[in-house]
Design a protein around this motif. Structure first.
Motif, short mmCIF file in Angstrom:
data_model
loop_
_atom_site.label_atom_id
_atom_site.label_comp_id
_atom_site.label_asym_id
_atom_site.label_seq_id
_atom_site.Cartn_x
_atom_site.Cartn_y
_atom_site.Cartn_z
N THR A 21 0.60 -1.23 -0.16
CA THR A 21 -0.05 0.26 0.20
C THR A 21 1.05 1.14 0.27
OG1 THR A 21 -0.43 0.11 2.39
CG2 THR A 21 -1.57 -1.04 0.81
N ALA A 22 0.62 2.20 -0.39
CA ALA A 22 1.40 3.83 -0.07
C ALA A 22 1.60 3.48 1.78
CB ALA A 22 -0.24 4.73 -0.18
N SER A 23 0.68 3.02 1.92
CA SER A 23 1.82 3.10 3.59
C SER A 23 3.02 2.68 3.68
CB SER A 23 1.45 3.66 4.57
OG SER A 23 0.12 2.17 4.56
N GLY A 24 3.33 1.54 3.10
CA GLY A 24 4.07 0.21 3.00
C GLY A 24 3.98 -0.96 3.81
N ILE A 25 2.83 -0.92 3.27
CA ILE A 25 1.59 -2.60 4.29
C ILE A 25 2.21 -3.89 3.04
CG2 ILE A 25 -0.44 -3.65 5.27
CD1 ILE A 25 -1.16 -0.89 6.91
N ILE A 26 2.12 -4.59 3.48
CA ILE A 26 2.63 -5.95 2.39
C ILE A 26 0.92 -6.41 2.50
CG2 ILE A 26 4.08 -7.69 1.50
CD1 ILE A 26 6.32 -6.43 2.80
N ILE A 27 0.61 -6.87 1.60
CA ILE A 27 -0.81 -7.26 0.83
C ILE A 27 -0.40 -8.64 0.92
CG2 ILE A 27 -3.00 -7.22 0.09
CD1 ILE A 27 -2.33 -4.31 -1.01
N PRO A 28 -0.55 -9.57 1.40
CA PRO A 28 -0.28 -10.92 1.05
C PRO A 28 -1.20 -11.51 0.00
CG PRO A 28 -1.96 -10.93 3.04
CD PRO A 28 -1.38 -9.80 2.53
N ASP A 29 -0.67 -12.29 -0.88
CA ASP A 29 -1.41 -13.04 -2.03
C ASP A 29 -2.98 -13.16 -1.86
OD1 ASP A 29 1.16 -12.54 -3.43
OD2 ASP A 29 1.66 -14.62 -3.48
N ASN A 30 -2.61 -13.64 -0.52
CA ASN A 30 -4.39 -14.47 -0.43
C ASN A 30 -5.54 -13.61 -0.38
OD1 ASN A 30 -3.64 -13.79 2.33
ND2 ASN A 30 -4.27 -15.75 3.06
N ALA A 31 -5.14 -12.11 0.28
CA ALA A 31 -6.21 -10.74 0.38
C ALA A 31 -6.12 -9.70 -1.09
CB ALA A 31 -5.26 -10.36 1.75
N LYS A 32 -5.06 -10.16 -2.17
CA LYS A 32 -5.51 -9.90 -3.07
C LYS A 32 -6.75 -9.67 -3.88
CE LYS A 32 -1.36 -9.90 -4.70
NZ LYS A 32 0.04 -9.33 -6.06
N GLU A 33 -7.43 -9.08 -4.39
CA GLU A 33 -7.78 -10.03 -5.99
C GLU A 33 -7.49 -9.60 -6.79
OE1 GLU A 33 -11.86 -7.79 -5.99
OE2 GLU A 33 -12.06 -7.59 -3.65
N LYS A 34 -8.24 -10.67 -8.60
CA LYS A 34 -7.30 -10.72 -9.56
C LYS A 34 -7.08 -9.05 -9.77
CE LYS A 34 -7.05 -15.28 -10.65
NZ LYS A 34 -7.81 -15.79 -11.71
N PRO A 35 -6.47 -8.75 -10.87
CA PRO A 35 -6.55 -6.84 -11.56
C PRO A 35 -7.55 -7.51 -12.51
CG PRO A 35 -4.21 -8.15 -12.08
CD PRO A 35 -5.18 -8.87 -11.01
N LEU A 36 -7.90 -6.35 -12.64
CA LEU A 36 -9.56 -5.71 -13.69
C LEU A 36 -9.04 -5.06 -15.29
CD1 LEU A 36 -12.14 -5.15 -11.47
CD2 LEU A 36 -11.70 -7.31 -12.50
N SER A 37 -7.74 -5.48 -14.57
CA SER A 37 -7.55 -3.89 -16.35
C SER A 37 -6.49 -4.60 -16.62
CB SER A 37 -7.12 -2.67 -15.98
OG SER A 37 -5.91 -2.76 -14.89
#
Length: 89
Positions: A21-37
């Motif tokens: 994220t902009a504040s440096g928090i790492i997003i785990p793979d299981n929390a990410k959604e597939k991109p829509l672009s």
């Protein structure tokens, strides 16, 4: 690339979202959604004739649209042109 979509279809490579994220928090793979672009990598002859989209266009598509395929170890999405919501200029 040795893939030619048929009918009114395009081959799209998803654009990966940043993993932090902009504040440096790492997003785990299981929390990410597939991109829509994504970026159009191949188009069918019918799509080319109509001039709806062209290769290298950035497009936005629906969340549950298309069929996922793997070509040469890369993941792609085959979409019908009706599932492409718009082109990002």
């Amino acid at each position: 690339m040795n893939f030619q979509p048929l009918g009114h279809r395009v081959l799209v490579e998803r654009i990966e979202e940043p993993t932090t994220t902009a504040s440096g928090i790492i997003i785990p793979d299981n929390a990410k959604e597939k991109p829509l672009s994504g970026v159009v990598r191949a188009i069918s002859k019918k799509v080319e004739d109509k001039g709806l989209v062209s290769v290298e266009d950035k497009v936005v598509f629906g969340k549950y649209s298309g069929t996922e395929i793997s070509i040469g170890g890369k993941e792609y999405l085959v979409l019908e042109t009706k599932d492409v919501l718009g082109v990002i200029k």
